[in-house]
Write an enzyme that holds these catalytic residues in place. Sequence first.
Site, mmCIF file in Angstrom:
data_model
loop_
_atom_site.group_PDB
_atom_site.id
_atom_site.type_symbol
_atom_site.label_atom_id
_atom_site.label_comp_id
_atom_site.label_asym_id
_atom_site.label_seq_id
_atom_site.Cartn_x
_atom_site.Cartn_y
_atom_site.Cartn_z
ATOM 1 N N CYS A 182 0.838 -1.209 0.000
ATOM 2 C CA CYS A 182 0.000 0.000 0.000
ATOM 3 C C CYS A 182 0.875 1.261 0.000
ATOM 4 O O CYS A 182 1.557 1.528 -0.975
ATOM 5 C CB CYS A 182 -0.969 -0.044 1.175
ATOM 6 S SG CYS A 182 -2.375 1.085 0.984
ATOM 7 N N HIS A 188 -3.607 -5.457 -0.200
ATOM 8 C CA HIS A 188 -3.236 -6.024 1.098
ATOM 9 C C HIS A 188 -3.265 -7.546 1.049
ATOM 10 O O HIS A 188 -4.328 -8.153 1.188
ATOM 11 C CB HIS A 188 -4.189 -5.524 2.191
ATOM 12 C CG HIS A 188 -3.947 -4.115 2.605
ATOM 13 N ND1 HIS A 188 -3.166 -3.781 3.695
ATOM 14 C CD2 HIS A 188 -4.351 -2.944 2.061
ATOM 15 C CE1 HIS A 188 -3.112 -2.458 3.812
ATOM 16 N NE2 HIS A 188 -3.823 -1.925 2.833
ATOM 17 N N GLU A 237 -2.314 -9.544 3.307
ATOM 18 C CA GLU A 237 -2.708 -10.096 4.608
ATOM 19 C C GLU A 237 -4.225 -10.082 4.772
ATOM 20 O O GLU A 237 -4.775 -10.846 5.571
ATOM 21 C CB GLU A 237 -2.026 -9.337 5.746
ATOM 22 C CG GLU A 237 -2.675 -8.046 6.176
ATOM 23 C CD GLU A 237 -2.488 -6.895 5.200
ATOM 24 O OE1 GLU A 237 -3.072 -5.828 5.423
ATOM 25 O OE2 GLU A 237 -1.749 -7.059 4.206
#
Length: 349
Positions: free
Chosen positions: A246, A322, A324
Amino acid sequence: MKAYIILENGVVFAGESFGASGETVGEVVFATGMTGYLETLTDPSYCGQIVVQTFPLIGNYGVIPEDFESPNTGAKAYIVKYPCHNPSNFRSENNLDAFLKERGVIGLCGIDTRALTRIIRTSGVMNGKITAAVPTTADQAEAQAYTIHDPVAAVSAPAELTGTGRRRVALIDFGAKRGIADALAANGCQVSSFPHNASAAQILASKPQGIMLSNGPGDPADSANAAIVETIRVLEKSGIPLFGICLGHQLLALAKGHTTRKLKFGHRGANQPVKETATGKVYITSQNHGYEVVANNSSFINVNDGTCEGLDYGNSFSVQFHPEARGGPSDTAFLFNRFIQRIDAYAPR
C-alpha cells in the site's frame, strides 16, 4: 438526535447521530466491504477521513477486540445506513454505537449512503463536515479548506518485537495493520518494528534479512514523506530484500524514481480484482488507498481501471493491495511466501 453532513460542493444529507457526539471535518471516502468493519475502523490508513460504508447494515457481529488492526481508530467519522444495535456473535463484547462512543468517533446513520457514494464516484473524493446543526455556508467553507498533512507521523507506532522465527525482518511502521506483522510471524519471521522516522543506519543496525514497508495514510508525495523516501532509497541500495504494501509500495516507487497521482475516488474494499501480468491470473484483493503509482511495467494491474497494483525490482517488490487481507480475501497471501523466498536467497541458511 438529528445530524448532517455537508460536502464541500454544498450538498447536504440529513440523518441521525450515533456514536460520539460533536462535529468534525474530513475527507469523505467510501468502502465497499460487506464485512470487516472492525478492521476498517482500526486501520490507521483512514487517518483524516470520514468513511462511508456502501453495504447498508453494519455492526451485526458486534465488537471483537481480537479483530482490531491497531489499538486506535483511524477514521475521523463513520457513516452507515443502518447500524446494528443488537449484534449476535458469541465473540462480541459490545455494539458499534458503544464502540464509537468509547473511541470518540462521530457516527452518522439513516442517510442515503448509495446517493452519497454516487456523488463521490461521479465528482471524485471531496471533503465534508458532520454537524448537529443545519449546515451553513461557513461549514461548507470549513470543509473546502480542510487538508491532511503528515498523517504518517500521527499514526506510526513505536518500536515493537513480534514473533520468534529465525528470519529477521524489519518492519517500518507508517501506520501498519497488525495483520502484516502477524502474517510475517506465521511465516517464520521475527519482526522488529521501527517508527516512520527511523534512520537507515538504525534499521540496518538490527541486521535485518528482509525489510517490510507497511501501509499508511495520506499522499505519498507529501513533502513530509521526503525523508522517508530517502531512507528507503538507502535501504534498497543495501541489497536486502524489501516488500512494500500500500503506502509502502508507493514510497518505494518514489524512491525508485516513479511518480504518484491521486485517484478520482480510490480503491477501498475487499473486492478489487487485480491481474498478475506475468501469469494472467486474476486475484480478488483487499485495498485501501487513494493514490496510484504511475508506471508502465506493473507486475500487477487493476482489472477495473488498469492502474498499477504492483512493481517488481528483482530483489525488492511491492503491491498496492493487502495480501494479509484482514478483513478480505486471502487470494494473494502467497506473496509473503515470495518475500520469504527472496530473504532466503539473499541470506541462505
